[in-house]
Design an enzyme around this catalytic site. Structure first.
Site, PDB file in Angstrom:
ATOM      1  N   SER A 130     -10.404  -0.963  -2.303  1.00 24.66           N
ATOM      2  CA  SER A 130      -9.786  -1.876  -1.189  1.00 24.66           C
ATOM      3  C   SER A 130     -10.712  -2.572  -0.266  1.00 24.66           C
ATOM      4  CB  SER A 130      -8.891  -0.966  -0.291  1.00 24.66           C
ATOM      5  OG  SER A 130      -8.278  -1.319   0.762  1.00 24.66           O
ATOM      6  N   LYS A 184      -4.454   4.416  -3.984  1.00 23.00           N
ATOM      7  CA  LYS A 184      -4.684   2.908  -3.591  1.00 23.00           C
ATOM      8  C   LYS A 184      -3.148   2.286  -3.307  1.00 23.00           C
ATOM      9  CE  LYS A 184      -6.478  -1.162  -2.957  1.00 23.00           C
ATOM     10  NZ  LYS A 184      -5.575  -2.212  -3.124  1.00 23.00           N
ATOM     11  N   HIS A 187      -2.270   3.640   0.065  1.00 22.42           N
ATOM     12  CA  HIS A 187      -2.936   3.035   1.191  1.00 22.42           C
ATOM     13  C   HIS A 187      -2.336   1.727   1.345  1.00 22.42           C
ATOM     14  CE1 HIS A 187      -5.811  -0.322   2.155  1.00 22.42           C
ATOM     15  NE2 HIS A 187      -6.504   0.449   2.654  1.00 22.42           N
ATOM     16  N   ASN A 188      -1.870   1.089   0.414  1.00 21.71           N
ATOM     17  CA  ASN A 188      -1.353  -0.328   0.522  1.00 21.71           C
ATOM     18  C   ASN A 188      -0.028  -0.331   1.309  1.00 21.71           C
ATOM     19  OD1 ASN A 188      -3.754  -1.225  -0.900  1.00 21.71           O
ATOM     20  ND2 ASN A 188      -2.571  -2.991  -2.069  1.00 21.71           N
ATOM     21  N   GLU A 191      -0.558   0.152   4.736  1.00 21.27           N
ATOM     22  CA  GLU A 191      -1.180  -1.224   5.102  1.00 21.27           C
ATOM     23  C   GLU A 191       0.001  -1.762   5.355  1.00 21.27           C
ATOM     24  OE1 GLU A 191      -2.929  -4.856   2.715  1.00 21.27           O
ATOM     25  OE2 GLU A 191      -4.037  -3.339   2.468  1.00 21.27           O
TER      26      GLU A 191
END
Length: 473
Positions: A130, A184, A187-188, A191
């Protein structure tokens, strides 16, 4: 000569930047690209780093250029392209050569690829990366998944090229199989939610307070000096202050309000549903992007019903209220994301290192913020505790939840779409409800489907009196 320390396949923006980052940290890199014409173009832009990079149009030549045991990073589009590239590579590799998928992969595919590699006796890593192009070039956040042995084999390279926070590399082993890509993905998802919360507050400032883009940018700049200090708040200030060179207008004012997405936020929502973990702020963010894409429908709706006056009186709501509401929304959004990670860790037996995840996200990645340092500390104290219940964040929520409620009420009353802010508030209200209305749901389910329910005063499974009435009838 086979002297490259590592290979990179795929010279799109991310792959090219990652290759330069690796070379910049003193490692020798062999590169390959499906479209061979891209290779000399890339080498021309490498400058003095080109001495550490060799380009190879032929895949066999590329493999031969890497020292054994070989480590090869794939930076190609997710899905079938990855499988096709692995299929081409495997016949050229030795048994102990390792493939590292560093793209935005669905973690289920990483689980499958790791399993297939294990059966073949070959090492495999699926790593989440990222930070966008800038992160790939100067230091991303890296989340590793696969066998620990495979991670340890290349960790000296991955930690060297990663971002760092206080001298600690933002690159960590997460667990077996698809663990890295799952982290990940979450995480996105966070986000998506963080961005949507910021966008909603911007919308209230623009349409409710009548502030122009530059004024909104100044507010974001000021907020970036406090608790909200983060990459996303920082760039929000910068994009709001930017001027379009063609028209002289603020760039925000000439951008069509139709948001794109690559799918990782959607993956987060799907996995949360499969695991039974509530992430309503992320769901709201994905839904908002979907609605933004339905521009024709929105235009028809505005024409049919009218937009109305969406201004909010200055005495009804303040910029401080918006700031504190955003603080509350951010805490609750991250609490949901870490809860999902914990649920997945149990479901897939990953033993995810919860504090280390927060630490990895402190620099290099898109959601980096000062608040993540406090989250890492809270998760170190109690890895399985919901972040909202940690003493530090409990104090912040005590101070900010009233503002979130005020913003939600004023925004909704004026007709502002604020799905993420209201989802955060509803999550908090549900979180703090010792008794919800789900007893009605259980009664309904038992009435029409004889699903049974638990009682507050007795153990076991029970049915309501309506079941006998159905049978008698």
């Amino acid at each position: 000569m086979a002297n490259a320390d590592i290979g990179v396949i795929g010279l799109g923006t991310m792959g090219a930047m990652l290759a330069l980052n690796i070379a910049d940290n003193g490692f020798r890199v062999a590169v390959h690209n499906r479209t061979a014409a891209r290779i000399p173009q890339f080498l021309d832009t490498a400058g003095p780093l080109a001495d550490r990079i060799t380009g190879h149009a032929e895949l066999a030549e590329f493999v031969a250029a890497i020292a054994s045991p070989r480590n090869i990073i794939l930076m190609v589009p997710a899905g079938a392209v990855v499988d096709a590239q692995i299929e081409k590579l495997r016949p050229l590799l030795d048994a102990d050569d390792m493939i590292i998928d560093a793209g935005n992969a669905d973690f289920h595919e990483s689980e499958r690829r790791a399993s297939e590699a294990e059966k073949a006796g070959a090492p495999f890593l699926g790593i989440g990366v990222s930070g966008g192009a800038e992160g790939a070039r100067f230091g991303p956040s890296i989340m590793g998944g696969g066998s620990r042995t495979a991670w340890d084999r290349v960790s000296h390279i991955l930690t060297a090229i990663a971002a760092s926070f206080g001298g600690t590399p933002c690159a960590t082993y997460m667990g077996t199989g698809g663990a890295g890509h799952f982290v990940k993905t979450v995480h996105n998802g966070i986000e998506y939610a963080d961005m949507q919360l910021i966008a909603e507050v911007y919308g209230v400032m623009r349409d409710g307070f009548g502030k122009d883009a530059a004024a909104c940018g100044a507010v974001f700049d000021r907020w970036n000096e406090g608790l909200l200090q983060s990459y996303l708040i920082e760039i929000s200030g910068k994009v709001a202050a930017a001027t379009d060179p063609e028209t002289g207008k603020p760039v925000l004012d000439i951008i069509l309000d139709r948001a794109g997405q690559k799918g990782t936020g959607r993956w987060t929502v799907i996995e949360s549903q499969m695991l039974g973990s509530a992430v309503p702020v992320i769901e709201a963010a994905v839904g908002a992007r979907n609605m933004s894409a339905r521009r024709d429908l929105r235009l028809a709706g505005a024409e049919t019903f009218g937009a109305g006056d969406r201004r909010i009186a200055a005495e009804a709501l303040s910029l401080e209220d918006l700031e504190r509401a955003l603080i509350a929304g951010k805490i609750l959004c991250y609490a949901q994301g870490f809860d999902l990670l914990l649920k997945a860790s149990d479901e897939y037996a990953w033993d995810l290192p919860m504090p280390e995840i927060a630490k990895v996200w402190r620099a290099g990645c898109i959601i980096r913020s000062t608040m993540l340092d406090d989250m890492a500390e809270a998760l170190t104290d109690a890895p399985s505790r919901n972040l909202a219940l940690a003493p530090y964040f409990k104090t912040l929520l005590d101070d900010s939840i009233g503002a979130l409620r005020k913003v939600a009420v004023c925004a909704l009353a004026a007709g502002h779409p604020v799905p993420a802010l209201t989802a955060a508030l509803t999550y908090f209200d549900t979180l703090t409800s010792a008794r919800t209305s789900a007893n009605m749901l259980q009664a309904q389910r038992d009435y029409f489907g004889a699903h049974g329910f638990e009682r507050v005063d007795q153990d076991g499974d029970h049915h309501g009196p309506w079941l006998d009435q159905h049978l008698d009838g």
